[in-house]
Design an enzyme around this catalytic site. Sequence first.
Site, PDB file in Angstrom:
ATOM      1  N   PHE A 325       0.873  -1.181   0.000  1.00  0.00           N
ATOM      2  CA  PHE A 325       0.000   0.000   0.000  1.00  0.00           C
ATOM      3  C   PHE A 325       0.898   1.215   0.000  1.00  0.00           C
ATOM      4  CE2 PHE A 325      -1.663   3.735   1.973  1.00  0.00           C
ATOM      5  CZ  PHE A 325      -2.968   3.839   1.535  1.00  0.00           C
ATOM      6  N   GLU A 326       0.675   2.111  -0.932  1.00  0.00           N
ATOM      7  CA  GLU A 326       1.307   3.421  -0.886  1.00  0.00           C
ATOM      8  C   GLU A 326       0.551   4.365  -1.802  1.00  0.00           C
ATOM      9  OE1 GLU A 326       5.439   2.688  -1.816  1.00  0.00           O
ATOM     10  OE2 GLU A 326       5.016   2.138  -3.885  1.00  0.00           O
ATOM     11  N   VAL A 327       0.383   5.580  -1.346  1.00  0.00           N
ATOM     12  CA  VAL A 327      -0.115   6.673  -2.180  1.00  0.00           C
ATOM     13  C   VAL A 327       1.050   7.640  -2.290  1.00  0.00           C
ATOM     14  CG1 VAL A 327      -1.808   8.517  -2.450  1.00  0.00           C
ATOM     15  CG2 VAL A 327      -2.466   6.367  -1.323  1.00  0.00           C
TER      16      VAL A 327
END
Length: 439
Positions: A325-327
Amino acid sequence: MAAGSARIVRYILLAFFFFAVVYFVSHSSYDGVPLTTDSLRAGKGSTTSSEKDTSSGSKGAASKDAGKSSSSSGTSFGSSPGTPSTSHQDLAEAPMALTPADAGWDNLLGTAPGPRMNATFVTLARNSDVWEIARSIRQVEDRFNRRYNYDWVFLNDKPFDATFKKVTSSLVSGKTHYGEIPKEHWSFPEWIDQDKAKKVREDMAQRKIIYGDSVSYRHMCRYESGFFFRHPIMNNYEWYWRVEPSVELFCDVHYDPFRFMAENKKKYSFVLSLYEYVETIPTLWDSTKKFMKNHPEHIAEGNSMGFLSDDGGDSYNHCHFWSNFEVGNLNWLRSQPYIDYFEALDKDGGFFYERWGDAPVHSIAASLLLKKEEIHFFNDIAYYHVPFTHCPTGEKVRTDLRCHCNPKDNFDWKGYSCTSRYFEINGLEKPEGYENQQD
């Protein structure tokens, strides 16, 4: 005779009424948009026909000439990537509802107001992952994207098949784009000693190190570390949200994380952090220290070295953000400091002579090349990727966000998590009740 004339008059009146209704419907509009079937789809922005992807090497712009070669082309459903999906321009400056006290917090139906960022979801997947990624898409759409209609980019080292495209495009509310990874980005670089790399894999297999004998896993880690953001389709975007197969989002996302990142000058974000498997990265920090010595100009003032090291940088404590998960900001990944860091690591060969993951690579880069305040922890995005869960701390928070995660599963404050360290180096107050989740 009179009865027959009356019937004729009635038929004429009915015909006139019918044509009047047809004319009225075909010329009616809402906010200047004709009331066609497509315009009633709340910004879905996709069509049933497939067209060549309008990708280019320039950021945020589309080129008619892109997508002609198999190494950089993709298939898209809908118009060109990077185009905002909302037509509600009169609401372009609408504020975000960040707390239950903010106007619009409970309005989770229909299309969300406010501007759209030049952003996309991105997934690296195989055709066989179709049903696992379908589950992830459903989670993301239900909890967030059905109101925002952002695009989705799918990348694969093989061409996507018809089933994968049909299933995924039917689930995404924005536009879908399908890209094939160039062979040179998914293969051994010329400087790698193949015999040495093979012996490493055999040794790791004997020691039962997870993915230790996998060639494809190493290609994946190298690709996610240094190439996904340079794919021609991705070049059209400024922001990305990485999504993997079989993940879950446990809570409603009431605002736009892309917009939050942009307006608050954030460049990288996470929800889970932990210690890396030491046997997979024995010399990664040696390569990093060599890079820091050779490129002191790239090391940011006010960085997060304290997240990575307990002794000022002499050794690595193995903390990293879990990158499934990464934005994040794509322009940062495309920047010279990050490219120089990746290329230095790539030349040292650790992706193949060891088993360097993209998570520690992204994490070390973000911690050294960005200021502390440019990295964000999304406490309110509840997330699961086997075997770890981020479930927001605090019953009121979970209730406000309509979460369905079990707080006992929250990994944030466990001994193997590095999230406490992130809070400490940034001088942040830990949420109420965190002490009860430390065991």
